[in-house]
Design a protein around this motif. Structure first.
Motif: not given
Length: 259
Positions: A94-121
């Motif tokens: 749900a919206e506003h569920s977390f105080d901190l999100v970490t993302s270590y070496d994920v957005l560069y992956h072929t499974g993420v064709p575009d960083e923008a939708p991931a960052l919006r999420e």
């Protein structure tokens, strides 16, 4: 990521100099923001086999999320009841569920064709003024056999990371290249790979001997001390960034439409 890499990661990530060093670097900035906090709600988005999620428990309650079925067995054992299978492109929270999100070496992956939708999420599930700790690989010219093993889509420069976070509604608080003091070693190794035949699928993250493992960790500990004093590095193998959600403008400050 190749299936065999999950097995290797789970076996070495608690001791391998690279994983331990990266956690040491992360702790510097997290401690500065969350000193004496143990009540945070944390999402490790793209948690792999769960080693970093275990580290993050010092700050609060951690949920690990990963798309790969290979990760589920490892994280389920390490974080019973605290694993969710899903994509960073469509976070099952749900919206506003977390105080901190970490993302270590994920957005560069072929499974993420575009960083923008991931960052919006990520922004959607973060609370107002919530933080994102992001790590990404640096420099396209550093592509290597390891990038093929982990299915790298792209590598970055610091200005690109800063720009994409600003577009996604984040304010960058700290940003630096890391793994800088040892940079000549991987840079030379990856350059030499261009002139060598592929020697099979042996993992680039195998655990070295105890003495070498300690020697390779020490420069990263020095880097952590430098970051703690407010310093940054102008180049490195990876980019580390701490950002927070950009506060919304009060309605009274929004520009009025001209009639």
């Amino acid at each position: 990521m190749e299936k065999g890499e999950y097995v290797t990661m789970a076996a070495v990530e608690r001791q391998h100099w690279w994983y331990v060093g990266m956690r040491t670097l992360s702790a510097v900035w997290l401690d500065q923001v969350f000193a004496d906090r143990h009540d945070l709600q944390i999402l490790d988005a793209g948690c792999g086999t769960g080693g970093d999620a275990l580290f993050l428990r010092r700050y609060g309650t951690v949920i690990g999320l990963d798309y790969a079925a290979e990760a589920a067995a490892f994280v389920g054992e390490r974080l019973p009841g605290r694993f969710a299978r899903g994509s960073v492109l469509d976070l099952p929270f749900a919206e506003h569920s977390f105080d901190l999100v970490t993302s270590y070496d994920v957005l560069y992956h072929t499974g993420v064709p575009d960083e923008a939708p991931a960052l919006r999420e990520v922004r959607r599930v973060l609370r107002p003024e919530g933080h994102l700790l992001l790590r990404l690989p640096a420099y396209e010219w550093l592509r290597s056999r390891h990038d093929r093993q982990v299915h790298t889509r792209r590598r970055y420069v610091a200005s690109e990371v800063r720009q994409m976070l600003a577009k996604a509604g984040f304010v960058v608080e700290r940003l630096s290249y890391v793994l800088s003091l040892l940079f000549p070693l991987p840079a030379t190794t990856r350059w030499l790979e261009r002139f060598q035949s592929d020697h099979g699928e042996a993992s680039a993250m195998e655990l070295p001997g105890t003495m070498l493992n300690t020697i390779l960790y020490l420069p990263m500990a020095f880097e952590a001390n430098w970051l703690k004093m407010g310093g940054t590095f102008p180049y490195g193998l990876s980019i580390l960034c701490l950002a927070r959600v950009k506060p919304a403008l009060p309605k009274t400050m929004l520009p009025r439409m001209v009639k």
